[in-house]
Structures are given as C-alpha cells and as structure tokens.
Design a protein around this motif. Structure first.
Motif, mmCIF file in Angstrom:
data_model
loop_
_atom_site.group_PDB
_atom_site.id
_atom_site.type_symbol
_atom_site.label_atom_id
_atom_site.label_comp_id
_atom_site.label_asym_id
_atom_site.label_seq_id
_atom_site.Cartn_x
_atom_site.Cartn_y
_atom_site.Cartn_z
ATOM 1 N N TYR A 198 0.805 -1.218 0.000
ATOM 2 C CA TYR A 198 0.000 0.000 0.000
ATOM 3 C C TYR A 198 0.842 1.273 0.000
ATOM 4 O O TYR A 198 0.268 2.373 0.063
ATOM 5 N N ARG A 199 2.157 1.142 -0.057
ATOM 6 C CA ARG A 199 3.011 2.324 -0.009
ATOM 7 C C ARG A 199 2.721 3.220 -1.213
ATOM 8 O O ARG A 199 2.677 2.769 -2.353
ATOM 9 N N GLY A 200 2.524 4.493 -0.955
ATOM 10 C CA GLY A 200 2.234 5.437 -2.028
ATOM 11 C C GLY A 200 0.761 5.598 -2.334
ATOM 12 O O GLY A 200 0.379 6.528 -3.051
ATOM 13 N N VAL A 221 -7.734 4.424 5.122
ATOM 14 C CA VAL A 221 -6.806 5.467 4.698
ATOM 15 C C VAL A 221 -5.369 5.072 5.053
ATOM 16 O O VAL A 221 -5.103 4.562 6.141
ATOM 17 N N ASN A 222 -4.471 5.286 4.113
ATOM 18 C CA ASN A 222 -3.033 5.195 4.380
ATOM 19 C C ASN A 222 -2.604 6.573 4.874
ATOM 20 O O ASN A 222 -2.500 7.511 4.079
ATOM 21 N N PRO A 223 -2.365 6.745 6.175
ATOM 22 C CA PRO A 223 -2.112 8.095 6.686
ATOM 23 C C PRO A 223 -0.880 8.748 6.088
ATOM 24 O O PRO A 223 -0.828 9.982 5.970
ATOM 25 N N GLU A 224 0.105 7.949 5.688
ATOM 26 C CA GLU A 224 1.325 8.517 5.114
ATOM 27 C C GLU A 224 1.093 8.984 3.680
ATOM 28 O O GLU A 224 1.462 10.092 3.298
ATOM 29 N N GLY A 225 0.463 8.144 2.872
ATOM 30 C CA GLY A 225 0.193 8.533 1.496
ATOM 31 C C GLY A 225 -0.845 9.641 1.404
ATOM 32 O O GLY A 225 -0.723 10.566 0.585
ATOM 33 N N TYR A 226 -1.859 9.577 2.247
ATOM 34 C CA TYR A 226 -2.938 10.565 2.224
ATOM 35 C C TYR A 226 -2.414 11.954 2.588
ATOM 36 O O TYR A 226 -2.829 12.960 1.997
ATOM 37 N N ALA A 227 -1.498 12.016 3.544
ATOM 38 C CA ALA A 227 -0.974 13.303 3.990
ATOM 39 C C ALA A 227 -0.174 14.005 2.903
ATOM 40 O O ALA A 227 -0.022 15.236 2.931
ATOM 41 N N GLN A 228 0.347 13.252 1.941
ATOM 42 C CA GLN A 228 1.152 13.841 0.878
ATOM 43 C C GLN A 228 0.298 14.400 -0.262
ATOM 44 O O GLN A 228 0.830 15.072 -1.144
ATOM 45 N N LEU A 229 -0.992 14.140 -0.235
ATOM 46 C CA LEU A 229 -1.864 14.580 -1.316
ATOM 47 C C LEU A 229 -2.298 16.030 -1.115
ATOM 48 O O LEU A 229 -2.409 16.513 0.012
ATOM 49 N N SER A 230 -2.575 16.687 -2.227
ATOM 50 C CA SER A 230 -3.183 18.010 -2.152
ATOM 51 C C SER A 230 -4.634 17.866 -1.699
ATOM 52 O O SER A 230 -5.173 16.758 -1.616
#
Length: 374
Positions: A198-200, A221-230
């Motif tokens: 699920y990375r990315g 939700v992937n909290p790491e990937g989601y946080a990088q989105l606009s």
C-alpha cells in the motif's frame, strides 16, 4: 464370572449409551468448556472501555473450540458485530481469548483477547484510543490520529458521498465508514498484507465482490500517502473509494477491473474534469513515445505492489476508457454497462449497453489516446 453374567454386565454398561443414541441426545459439555463459554458471553456483554463511542450493536462471540492448560484456558471464537446505521449484516473477525480462573478455581474470566493467527487486526487492537467523528454521510474511526485530522477526512467524505450518488444513480446506502490507522504498518495490519503493498496509495476499500450486499465495506486510509496529497487529491481519492462502496452490489468477479477502476475515477473526476494529459501523465508519456496500448488493461495490471508505472498506465487508461464511453454514449449508458458487465460476458454487456463490441471499443479508445495524449 460365568459367561452369562459377563454378557449381562456388558449389556447393562452399554444401555445408557444406546438409550442416549436412540433419543438423539449428546453428552453434556465438559465443565471447563461450559464455564469458559459462559465467561466469554459475559465478556461480550461488556465490550472493552476503549470501544466506547463506537456505535456497536450485536457484539457477540461464537466459541468454536476450547482447550485448557493448567490454570489457563484458550478459546477460539468468531466475533460478530455491526456498526449501527452502517452495516447491513454482521462483520466478522476470528479471535483468540485467554482465560484464567479466579480464586474459587471454578469460575473463569477473560484476561486477554487478540486476533487469531493470520487474521487481520481490528482498529481497536492497535495502540492508542479509538476516536470517533460523525459526518452527515460518514463515520470516521481513527487510532493514533488527532481529532482535527479525522474531522478533515469526515468533511471530505461528506463531499464524496453526494458526488458518488450523482455518478451512480442506483440505490445504495448513501453513507461510508472510513478507518484511519496511525501508520502505514498499522494500515497493513488491518488488511492482512505487507505494508509495501500500500506504499504510495492514499486509501483502499475493503469488501469482497459477489453481487450481494457487502456487510462491512470500509475505506481504509493510508495516513502517510494521504498526507502527501493536495486537497484536491484527497477529495479524488475518497470519492474514488466511496464509488467502490456504492457500486459493490453490482460488482462481481465478471466485472473487468478496467471498468470498475475506470468508473471510480470517472466518478471522482466528473464534477471538475481535468485535461486528459494532466490526469494521465504516465500514459501520456508512453503514447508520445509511440507505446500505444494494444488492448484495454488486463485485470492483473491493477495489482498492488507491482511496477508503479505500469499500474499508473492501467488506471489512467481505464479512466480514459470510461470517459470515452460517457462522452460518446452518455452517462446512463456507462452506468448500464457497469450493471450488465457484472452479470453478462463483456461482449454481451457492450452490445446491450452501447451497441458495440470489444474490438470496436478498443479501437475507439486507442484513437482517443492518440488525439488527447499525443
């Protein structure tokens, strides 16, 4: 003892078993087994304090096996529960319970509970309290997340649900459950797969296909990937995943992945459609280099954890295929195709919904790629 007397003794010894078999009775459960089951039922009647605030109903355990090792007992059970107002049928989870005896040495109590080996974890199995945020169309549950973060996700989910209903004008619950674990590793534990899968990614949707109601679809939700989105990217991701929830009852093993994923992206982009080259940059680069796809993306092209560029091209091509169908045949025809493709072979669905066949659709799609991406 003479032979006649020995025969009489054997007959009398066997009589209770024979009578029980005739009456259809079974032997009573061993005392430990029965006491453990009573203790598990008592445990179910008072769920852990950290679950307070989650709208649970029907919380129960079906004990399938019990074993004792000295002063401890181990019970394997299937947990059943619903999220009130959201689940159409009980969700399930395989659990292991450890019990100990109290001072009387006759009464058991549950001392610990955990997922069964190989079973995914539940959100409340993870460290930290479980926070609950309710939106107009959603329920957001988070572990290790701030209320501000969860409230923002709830607002985005509340915008996603009406957008999905506009794209999919068929009956569905009109609400969504979103789980927000604390880390990527915690997300992977919820889904029972390696974290690299699920990375990315921003989010995924649980729930099996099969043409019937899914009792417990969740957007995770992937909290790491989601946080990088606009902000726009987060909205697209949540609308895409909510579309999978809405279309679940129409999605079966027959439904091509390019149609289910392309439709979800089409629904996500529908209200504010971007330029094709902007939303499909990976496929655009390939087309400009002369690498035009020979066919619509195969199901295996959408598998997580593979070549990221190849996966991106599959998703982008699927969206452009659904975009083409909606533009040429109309939104209603695209919805009709989705419904039919879950029940009929694709050539039949294409003929009935669009009046075309796979070869003609592929040719039209390739021409659209040349015109819009090259």
């Amino acid at each position: 003892m003479d032979p006649a007397r020995r025969a009489l003794v054997r007959l009398l010894a066997a009589a209770p078993c024979a009578l029980a078999a005739v009456a259809g009775c079974s032997a009573p459960a061993p005392p430990v087994d029965a006491a453990v089951r009573r203790a598990v039922a008592d445990w179910a009647a008072a769920p852990p304090q950290r679950l307070s605030g989650i709208p649970l109903e029907g919380w129960s355990y079906e004990v399938t096996s019990v074993r004792q090792e000295g002063a401890r007992a181990f019970a394997h059970a299937e947990l059943r529960y619903r999220l009130a107002g959201y689940d159409s049928a009980p969700a399930g989870s395989a659990r292991e319970l450890v019990l100990t005896r109290d001072g009387s040495r006759t009464t058991w109590r549950v001392a610990a509970e955990s997922p069964s080996p190989g079973a995914p974890r539940q959100l409340w199995d993870q460290p930290g309290p479980v926070a609950v945020v309710r939106g107009a169309h959603c329920l957001v549950l988070g572990a290790g997340q701030s209320r501000e973060t969860l409230s923002g996700i709830a607002a985005e989910a509340d915008r996603a649900v009406p957008a999905v209903s506009a794209a999919w004008p068929r009956p569905w619950a009109g609400r969504v459950v979103v789980l927000v674990p604390g880390t990527l590793d915690a997300m992977a534990a919820l889904l029972g797969r390696p974290a690299d899968t699920y990375r990315g990614l921003g989010a995924v949707t649980t729930g099996a296909t099969g043409g019937g109601p899914a009792p417990a679809d969740r957007v995770v939700v992937n909290p790491e990937g989601y946080a990088q989105l606009s902000r726009a990217g987060r909205q697209i991701v949540l609308t895409h995943e909510t579309t999978h929830v809405a279309t679940r009852t129409a999605t079966t093993a027959r439904t091509p992945q390019w149609l289910s994923e392309g439709f979800a992206d089409w629904a996500a982009y529908r209200q504010d459609p971007p330029a094709p080259a902007q939303a499909a940059p990976t496929l655009a680069r390939a087309v400009r280099l002369g690498d035009l796809p020979a066919a619509l993306p195969a199901d295996e092209a959408f598998a997580f954890g593979g070549d990221q560029d190849a996966t991106a091209r599959a998703y982008e091509g699927a969206w452009l295929a659904c975009r083409l169908i909606a533009a040429r045949w109309g939104d209603a025809a695209l919805v009709r195709l989705y419904e039919l493709a879950g029940r009929e072979p694709l050539p039949t669905a294409l003929d009935q919904a669009l009046g075309t066949d796979p070869a003609a659709l592929t040719k039209a799609w390739q021409q659209a790629l040349r015109e819009e991406l090259a």
